[in-house]
Design an enzyme around this catalytic site. Structure first.
Site, short mmCIF file in Angstrom:
data_model
loop_
_atom_site.label_atom_id
_atom_site.label_comp_id
_atom_site.label_asym_id
_atom_site.label_seq_id
_atom_site.Cartn_x
_atom_site.Cartn_y
_atom_site.Cartn_z
N GLY A 100 23.17 3.46 -16.58
CA GLY A 100 22.51 3.56 -17.80
C GLY A 100 22.16 5.07 -17.98
O GLY A 100 22.39 5.80 -17.55
N MET B 183 18.88 5.50 -18.71
CA MET B 183 17.07 5.88 -17.49
C MET B 183 17.19 5.42 -15.86
O MET B 183 16.63 5.61 -14.56
CB MET B 183 16.12 4.72 -18.00
N ASP C 158 12.88 -2.89 -26.48
CA ASP C 158 14.40 -2.37 -26.58
C ASP C 158 15.48 -3.53 -26.60
O ASP C 158 16.61 -3.58 -25.88
CB ASP C 158 14.59 -1.22 -24.87
#
Length: 267
Positions: free
Chosen positions: A6, A8, A124
């Site tokens: 992803g 992060m 998120d």
């Protein structure tokens, strides 16, 4: 084996030898792990999220740090869920149909009602963070990680760069203001919008253009894109997408009650 990468973190499947189960291990990206503040916050957030125990939330079993390339990198050990994210479904243009969309979002709201009761705002909610399991259950993941990386106040560039798409940002997030549970409900409204219409409420050429629309422009009713969407469904989505949090849904339970009533054919 690597499961996915992803914005992060990288996620790997691993074996929990002590308890004899397969788990998912999320390793924070090395460049993000260099910041001691982010790292401390990431660990603290992981510990608080590990206290969440709910069937619609991907369980966090453990967190710690590992040395990768001579650098200490934090990781989270999570339940390994067999299924597909809503992002995967939408990429393949598999709109679930209005009724199924409402059922999925009801599951997301059940998870949020539980996390909000425990003082944790997700921050998120987006298609990539919601999994439909192979048995058809809804699971929400990555609670609190957005905050772990940036704190409550994060700039638009950081949000656009690290968190990925700004298509699900509440107006208050886009403006860098204080965020509470109602911000998650706005993002859930964006998610429902996209499940119904196969497009997010706002589309633009850049993250900043999209963020501007969240703050300033009114979304079109979902029924504009699909005549099967009823006035009640339109009303639920548009109430979740109100700019001012005080006039939005005030709790996940309130929004879920309207969705359940709609599914039951009540006005």
């Amino acid at each position: 084996p690597g499961l996915c990468r992803g914005g992060m973190a990288e996620v790997f499947a691993a074996e929990d030898v002590r308890l004899g189960r397969t788990v998912a291990v999320k390793l924070l990206r090395a460049d993000l792990a260099e910041d001691p503040v982010s790292k401390a916050r990431f660990t603290r957030e992981a510990q608080s999220v590990a206290g969440l125990n709910h069937h619609a939330i991907v369980a966090v079993y453990d967190s710690g740090e590992d040395v990768v390339g001579g650098q200490s990198v934090p990781y989270i050990v999570m339940e390994l869920v067999e299924g597909r994210t809503i992002r995967d479904l939408l990429i393949n243009a598999e709109a679930p149909g209005p009724e199924q969309a409402l059922i999925i979002v009801s599951g997301v709201l059940e998870a949020l009602a539980y996390s909000h009761q425990h003082g944790i705002v997700h921050r998120d909610i987006k298609p990539a963070n919601v999994i439909i399991t192979d048995s058809g259950a809804v699971k929400v993941m990555d609670f609190g990680i957005a905050r772990a990386l940036h704190g409550a106040q994060s700039t638009m560039t950081q949000t656009g760069m690290v968190m990925g798409t700004p298509q699900y940002l509440s107006p208050e997030q886009a403006k860098g203001e204080q965020v509470d549970a109602r911000s998650d409900l706005y993002s859930t409204g964006c998610l429902l919008y996209e499940l119904l219409t196969v497009r997010p409420p706002f589309v633009g050429d850049s993250p900043v253009a999209v963020a501007y629309q969240h703050v300033r422009e009114e979304p079109q009713a979902p029924s504009v894109f699909d005549p099967e969407i009823t006035p009640v469904m339109d009303a639920i989505v548009l109430k979740a997408l109100v700019k001012d949090p005080n006039y939005r849904y005030q709790s996940a339970d309130e929004m879920r009650a309207d969705i359940e009533a709609c599914l039951d054919g009540q006005p």
